[in-house]
Write a protein that holds these residues in place. Structure first.
Motif, PDB file in Angstrom:
ATOM      1  N   GLN A 143      35.012  40.869  49.541  1.00 49.43           N
ATOM      2  CA  GLN A 143      35.064  42.016  50.432  1.00 49.43           C
ATOM      3  C   GLN A 143      33.675  42.216  51.037  1.00 49.43           C
ATOM      4  O   GLN A 143      32.665  42.056  50.354  1.00 49.43           O
ATOM      5  N   LEU A 144      33.645  42.541  52.334  1.00 51.36           N
ATOM      6  CA  LEU A 144      32.390  42.789  53.022  1.00 51.36           C
ATOM      7  C   LEU A 144      32.209  44.300  53.161  1.00 51.36           C
ATOM      8  O   LEU A 144      33.004  44.968  53.822  1.00 51.36           O
ATOM      9  N   VAL A 145      31.162  44.832  52.536  1.00 49.01           N
ATOM     10  CA  VAL A 145      30.936  46.272  52.502  1.00 49.01           C
ATOM     11  C   VAL A 145      29.651  46.601  53.259  1.00 49.01           C
ATOM     12  O   VAL A 145      28.574  46.115  52.883  1.00 49.01           O
ATOM     13  N   ALA A 154      19.459  37.774  54.174  1.00 52.24           N
ATOM     14  CA  ALA A 154      20.764  37.153  53.926  1.00 52.24           C
ATOM     15  C   ALA A 154      20.653  36.112  52.818  1.00 52.24           C
ATOM     16  O   ALA A 154      19.728  35.307  52.785  1.00 52.24           O
ATOM     17  N   GLY A 155      21.606  36.168  51.906  1.00 51.33           N
ATOM     18  CA  GLY A 155      21.647  35.225  50.796  1.00 51.33           C
ATOM     19  C   GLY A 155      21.066  35.762  49.513  1.00 51.33           C
ATOM     20  O   GLY A 155      21.255  35.151  48.449  1.00 51.33           O
ATOM     21  N   ASP A 156      20.340  36.888  49.577  1.00 54.21           N
ATOM     22  CA  ASP A 156      19.761  37.450  48.356  1.00 54.21           C
ATOM     23  C   ASP A 156      20.868  37.932  47.417  1.00 54.21           C
ATOM     24  O   ASP A 156      21.908  38.442  47.854  1.00 54.21           O
ATOM     25  N   HIS A 157      20.600  37.805  46.121  1.00 50.14           N
ATOM     26  CA  HIS A 157      21.535  38.279  45.104  1.00 50.14           C
ATOM     27  C   HIS A 157      21.020  39.614  44.562  1.00 50.14           C
ATOM     28  O   HIS A 157      19.850  39.736  44.189  1.00 50.14           O
ATOM     29  N   VAL A 158      21.897  40.592  44.539  1.00 49.47           N
ATOM     30  CA  VAL A 158      21.507  41.940  44.131  1.00 49.47           C
ATOM     31  C   VAL A 158      22.511  42.502  43.141  1.00 49.47           C
ATOM     32  O   VAL A 158      23.618  41.967  42.972  1.00 49.47           O
ATOM     33  N   THR A 171      26.139  39.888  46.990  1.00 49.97           N
ATOM     34  CA  THR A 171      25.279  38.994  47.766  1.00 49.97           C
ATOM     35  C   THR A 171      25.059  39.601  49.137  1.00 49.97           C
ATOM     36  O   THR A 171      25.999  40.071  49.777  1.00 49.97           O
ATOM     37  N   VAL A 172      23.810  39.605  49.578  1.00 46.74           N
ATOM     38  CA  VAL A 172      23.483  40.170  50.895  1.00 46.74           C
ATOM     39  C   VAL A 172      23.958  39.205  51.976  1.00 46.74           C
ATOM     40  O   VAL A 172      23.608  38.024  51.975  1.00 46.74           O
ATOM     41  N   LEU A 208      28.496  41.264  50.221  1.00 48.55           N
ATOM     42  CA  LEU A 208      29.698  40.554  49.811  1.00 48.55           C
ATOM     43  C   LEU A 208      29.919  40.833  48.330  1.00 48.55           C
ATOM     44  O   LEU A 208      29.057  40.531  47.493  1.00 48.55           O
ATOM     45  N   VAL A 209      31.067  41.431  48.022  1.00 49.67           N
ATOM     46  CA  VAL A 209      31.379  41.788  46.634  1.00 49.67           C
ATOM     47  C   VAL A 209      32.746  41.225  46.273  1.00 49.67           C
ATOM     48  O   VAL A 209      33.495  40.745  47.138  1.00 49.67           O
ATOM     49  N   GLY A 210      33.064  41.319  45.006  1.00 45.85           N
ATOM     50  CA  GLY A 210      34.362  40.853  44.537  1.00 45.85           C
ATOM     51  C   GLY A 210      35.472  41.809  44.920  1.00 45.85           C
ATOM     52  O   GLY A 210      35.223  42.922  45.403  1.00 45.85           O
TER      53      GLY A 210
END
Length: 215
Positions: free
Chosen positions: A122-124, A140-144, A168-169, A186-188
């Protein structure tokens, strides 16, 4: 009176000087060596290489077309990430991982082969203020980790907000005059709505865990 006839001395015409073949050959050799030396010097000085450059703006998430790219010859530092011109056709058809601006050199990190959001994602979009983001910024691509504050302990759905949610950004916008940035995450599945609601209440902070280009 007897007149005597004097014979006038007739000089034979001077013969043209014979060219010396050895000298002529030596001159030709010197000229040839000069040309070769010039070409060698030029090749040593010309350290340009042919690389791929963005010819037209491409927004993040859009498919890159053949006309969006072009090949240019530049003298770039070896530390600058570039894509060789012979891979231009390979780049066409990929997806822009960042906003591509006309006139910039393309690198492998600027493209991806996956559309976002992908299956099971899902894109939030989150509008976050400076205090909700790391001071060093995000890309973009960073993990948070999404840290959300529990606003209503009585709601079962909100209870999951006490757990840090990995994300993920996907994109980060430019800052507004008040410093607010929109961060696409981007989340689950199943957590996008919860994160969005908490963000609207101002109860969200992002924790950087690793950079996107980290191994």
């Amino acid at each position: 009176m007897v007149r005597t006839r004097t014979h006038e001395t007739v000089k034979a015409p001077a013969l043209p000087r014979q060219r010396r073949p050895a000298m002529f050959l030596l001159v030709v050799v010197f000229i040839g060596l000069g040309v070769l030396a010039g070409q060698y010097a030029y090749s040593r000085l010309d350290k340009r290489s042919s690389v791929v450059m963005v010819a037209r703006d491409v927004a993040i998430g859009q498919v890159i077309g053949q006309d969006d790219l072009t090949a240019v010859r530049i003298a770039a530092d070896p530390m600058v990430a570039t894509v060789p011109a012979e891979r231009l056709s390979e780049m066409a058809g990929r997806v822009a991982a960042v906003d591509l601006t006309s006139g910039t050199l393309l690198s492998d990190g600027h493209t991806t082969d996956a559309m976002t959001p992908g299956p099971g994602q899902q894109l939030v979009p989150l509008a976050l203020k400076p205090g909700q983001l790391p001071a060093r910024g995000l890309r973009a691509g960073d993990h948070v980790l999404v840290a959300a504050e529990l606003t209503d302990p009585g709601r079962q759905a909100a209870a999951t907000a006490t757990k840090d949610i990995p994300a993920t950004v996907d994109r980060v916008s430019e800052a507004d005059p008040d410093g607010t940035r929109v961060v696409d995450l981007l989340v689950g599945p199943g957590v996008g709505g919860l994160i969005a609601r908490e963000a609207m209440r101002g109860h969200i902070a992002l924790i950087l865990t690793s950079r996107g280009d980290a191994p």
